[in-house]
Design a protein around this motif. Structure first.
Motif, PDB file in Angstrom:
ATOM      1  N   ALA A 147      13.701  30.800 -42.555  1.00  0.00           N
ATOM      2  CA  ALA A 147      14.687  30.001 -42.541  1.00  0.00           C
ATOM      3  C   ALA A 147      15.312  29.435 -41.514  1.00  0.00           C
ATOM      4  O   ALA A 147      15.585  30.192 -40.435  1.00  0.00           O
ATOM      5  CB  ALA A 147      15.795  30.708 -43.556  1.00  0.00           C
ATOM      6  N   THR A 150      11.082  24.500 -38.188  1.00  0.00           N
ATOM      7  CA  THR A 150      10.781  23.327 -38.810  1.00  0.00           C
ATOM      8  C   THR A 150       9.297  23.280 -38.735  1.00  0.00           C
ATOM      9  O   THR A 150       8.614  24.019 -37.922  1.00  0.00           O
ATOM     10  CB  THR A 150      11.396  22.285 -37.801  1.00  0.00           C
ATOM     11  N   SER A 178       9.539  16.021 -51.641  1.00  0.00           N
ATOM     12  CA  SER A 178       9.609  17.490 -51.665  1.00  0.00           C
ATOM     13  C   SER A 178      10.534  18.004 -53.008  1.00  0.00           C
ATOM     14  O   SER A 178      11.228  17.070 -53.470  1.00  0.00           O
ATOM     15  CB  SER A 178      10.676  18.254 -50.653  1.00  0.00           C
ATOM     16  N   VAL A 183      15.421  23.820 -49.915  1.00  0.00           N
ATOM     17  CA  VAL A 183      14.359  24.871 -49.339  1.00  0.00           C
ATOM     18  C   VAL A 183      13.707  24.242 -48.197  1.00  0.00           C
ATOM     19  O   VAL A 183      13.623  24.628 -47.023  1.00  0.00           O
ATOM     20  CB  VAL A 183      13.258  25.404 -50.168  1.00  0.00           C
ATOM     21  N   GLY A 184      13.097  23.123 -48.504  1.00  0.00           N
ATOM     22  CA  GLY A 184      12.418  22.163 -47.604  1.00  0.00           C
ATOM     23  C   GLY A 184      12.491  20.768 -47.573  1.00  0.00           C
ATOM     24  O   GLY A 184      12.014  20.250 -48.637  1.00  0.00           O
ATOM     25  N   THR A 193      12.546  20.352 -42.538  1.00  0.00           N
ATOM     26  CA  THR A 193      13.523  21.043 -42.039  1.00  0.00           C
ATOM     27  C   THR A 193      13.587  22.083 -43.300  1.00  0.00           C
ATOM     28  O   THR A 193      13.683  21.782 -44.357  1.00  0.00           O
ATOM     29  CB  THR A 193      14.535  20.361 -41.817  1.00  0.00           C
ATOM     30  N   THR A 194      13.900  23.421 -42.974  1.00  0.00           N
ATOM     31  CA  THR A 194      14.094  24.487 -43.808  1.00  0.00           C
ATOM     32  C   THR A 194      15.698  24.975 -43.594  1.00  0.00           C
ATOM     33  O   THR A 194      16.138  25.016 -42.573  1.00  0.00           O
ATOM     34  CB  THR A 194      13.159  25.615 -43.640  1.00  0.00           C
ATOM     35  N   GLU A 195      16.211  25.080 -44.718  1.00  0.00           N
ATOM     36  CA  GLU A 195      17.586  25.944 -44.844  1.00  0.00           C
ATOM     37  C   GLU A 195      17.652  27.073 -45.809  1.00  0.00           C
ATOM     38  O   GLU A 195      18.045  28.217 -45.166  1.00  0.00           O
ATOM     39  CB  GLU A 195      18.392  24.905 -45.441  1.00  0.00           C
ATOM     40  N   VAL A 231       9.465  29.696 -47.626  1.00  0.00           N
ATOM     41  CA  VAL A 231      10.531  29.924 -46.561  1.00  0.00           C
ATOM     42  C   VAL A 231      11.151  31.315 -46.916  1.00  0.00           C
ATOM     43  O   VAL A 231      11.560  31.925 -48.101  1.00  0.00           O
ATOM     44  CB  VAL A 231      11.633  28.841 -46.686  1.00  0.00           C
TER      45      VAL A 231
END
Length: 560
Positions: A147, A150, A178, A183-184, A193-195, A231
């Motif tokens: 998480a 990138t 996506s 998530v991505g 980018t991931t969260e 992720v």
């Protein structure tokens, strides 16, 4: 494999053509008319070619005397359909040294079915050709992220020679999506980018235009490819010894310190002292080995500092007596306990006898001794410094060893157990011929140049090796993978029992990409090739049948 065989065989066919021309003026009468073509032989008889790629086609005109010729074949080729575009290349300048009879069939971008009509002296045949579309591939590097990390998704078009990577500057026909942007998330260039923790399906939709390299995959054809991105949390997830699951085998009294690695789900090392708070360790058998553990905290430049930010976990193991013990422990972290374990063995393998003490090239033998095996550890053996082809553990006192070292003479044999080596004993291999036909079945199969197995005669110094075998209809090729130990000039003498047959000897590099030397004479025996081989290099010795019948051969390998 067919393409590679065609590449190397082309040299042999070129020589055959030269020999036929050289002997054309020979007044010796023959029993057949070399101009009367009875039939055509083609290989392959059915071709599937992706658009933009090419394949080789072999065409032989066979006369009534079963003599293969190539006269007038390549000048009478025509496409026999219009459903798909194909080009047949016969110009030797475009065929990269291909002799007569070797054709190159190129698939145009138009997809569909077609065929090639062939004729020579009234003999006719056809080869069906289907042209298909190339694929679009998607790469995500990596497909597993923590998480907050990138990544980048890359799309590439597969062509005949290599792959073309479409950079963010030429993606006007690519759409990235996506199914879970939390998530991505992915932008128009493929940047991810991931969260939050979870999985997202990343999809590439590509609609090619009608110009340039893009058109090779089929004009106007939409391609869709996808990849799953996982992720994971950025917290300690696992602990393990830095040498893997097995600590190894050691001699009595030896002491060794290992670091225990703490990592997240991606394998990224975590040394955050605020998350790693303690360690404990124990031994399943203190009579074999004892262990102590220590948590060391340092600052950013490696000085020990209890208030520092970097944590290291060390375990020290001491060999107390012969046998085996599990060294197991627990690292305490802010996310909970992480267990780790490893196998520790105290052993010194020893060889007392080799049975039989002498044998034929590559013949299996038995090693008798003590401490030759412990569960969980890898036993290995070497013959004259080369790893044995196979080692079978019968018991802790007995091993069966099959060497892949075929040279005659007396050689040292040694056993190792996770790096702890034994004493050495000598074994003698007699200079006897060995039969290549014993290795015709998978997984060895000396018909396949890609196979790496027990058929590995080493080129010996100042000695002679003999290989017996046979080639003929249905078994046209024998390959022998050879590794040199020193720079040598090797003489290969190939002889066979039926003077009416024709077989040849070649030497190519181990990757089947470079031609080293050959004797490709026609209907003359024996054939002799003299090659200079480089040290510590892998080569292929190739015996090829060129008809018409079965040939029992002897390949003599001589190094002066």
């Amino acid at each position: 494999d067919n393409m590679r065989l065609g590449f190397v065989r082309s040299f042999r066919l070129a020589v055959v053509t030269a020999v036929l021309l050289a002997t054309a003026c020979d007044s010796t009468p023959t029993d057949f008319d070399t101009t009367a073509t009875e039939r055509l032989e083609v290989n392959p008889t059915y071709m599937v070619i992706p658009g933009g790629r090419s394949q080789k086609l072999d065409v032989r005109a066979v006369n009534a005397g079963r003599q293969a010729t190539y006269a007038d074949v390549i000048t009478q080729i025509a496409n026999c359909g219009e459903a798909a575009g194909i080009t047949v290349i016969t110009d030797p300048d475009q065929l990269d040294l291909q002799p007569p009879g070797k054709l190159l069939v190129f698939g145009e971008i138009e997809l569909g079915a077609n065929c090639i009509a062939l004729s020579a002296d009234g003999a006719r045949d056809t080869v069906d050709v289907v042209v298909t579309a190339d694929a679009v591939a998607i790469d995500a590097a990596p497909t597993l992220l923590r998480a907050g990390q990138t990544g980048l998704v890359e799309t590439r078009i597969i062509t005949f020679e290599d792959s073309l990577t479409m950079t963010p500057f030429d993606l006007s026909h690519v759409i990235f999506t996506s199914d879970d942007s939390d998530v991505g998330a992915i932008d128009a260039t493929g940047f991810v980018t991931t969260e939050v923790v979870g999985s997202a399906l990343l999809t590439v939709t590509w609609v090619p235009d009608s110009t340039g390299i893009v058109a090779l995959a089929g004009t106007g054809t939409t391609r869709v490819a996808s990849v799953t991105l996982d992720v994971v949390p950025n917290v300690p997830d696992t602990a393990f010894y830095d040498v893997g699951d097995n600590l190894g085998a050691f001699e009595l009294g030896e002491e060794e310190t290992f670091e225990v690695v703490i990592a997240d789900a991606l394998g990224n090392v975590n040394t955050n002292a605020s998350e790693i708070t303690g360690v404990s360790v124990d031994s399943s058998d203190p009579l074999v080995a004892t262990a102590t553990a220590e948590l060391v905290v340092t600052d950013s430049i490696g000085n020990i500092d209890p208030t520092g930010d970097i944590a290291h976990v060390f375990v020290t193991v001491t060999a107390e007596g012969g046998g085996q013990a599990d060294i197991f422990g627990t690292v305490t972290t802010s996310e909970g306990p992480l267990d780790f374990t490893g196998v520790f063995s105290v052993v010194a393998p020893a060889i007392s006898a080799i049975v039989p003490p002498a044998g034929g090239p590559g013949e299996a033998f038995t090693v008798i001794g003590t401490g030759l095996s412990l569960p969980g550890l890898t036993t290995a053996a070497t013959v004259n410094g080369f790893p044995a082809g196979e080692v079978v553990v019968v018991s802790d006192t007995e091993l069966t060893v099959t060497p892949n070292y075929f040279c005659p003479g007396t050689f040292p044999v040694q056993v190792s157990l996770e790096g702890v080596v034994s004493n050495t004993l000598d074994r003698t291999q007699d200079p006897l011929p060995w039969n290549a036909d014993d290795y015709e079945a998978a997984p060895i199969d000396n018909n396949d140049p890609d196979v790496v197995g027990p058929i590995q005669p080493r080129v010996c110094t100042s000695t002679d090796q003999v290989i017996d075998g046979s080639v003929g209809p249905g078994d046209a090729d024998d390959f022998f993978r050879v590794t040199t130990t020193d720079p040598v000039v090797v003489t290969l003498t190939l002889d066979w029992d039926d003077a009416g047959n024709d077989i040849d000897i070649y030497v190519v590099d181990g990757g089947f990409t470079a031609f080293i030397c050959f004797d490709g004479g026609t209907l003359g025996k024996p054939e002799v090739s003299v090659c200079s081989l480089q040290p510590n290099t892998e080569y292929l010795f190739w015996v090829e049948d060129f008809g018409p019948g079965l040939s029992n051969y002897t390949l003599d390998i001589d190094v002066p």
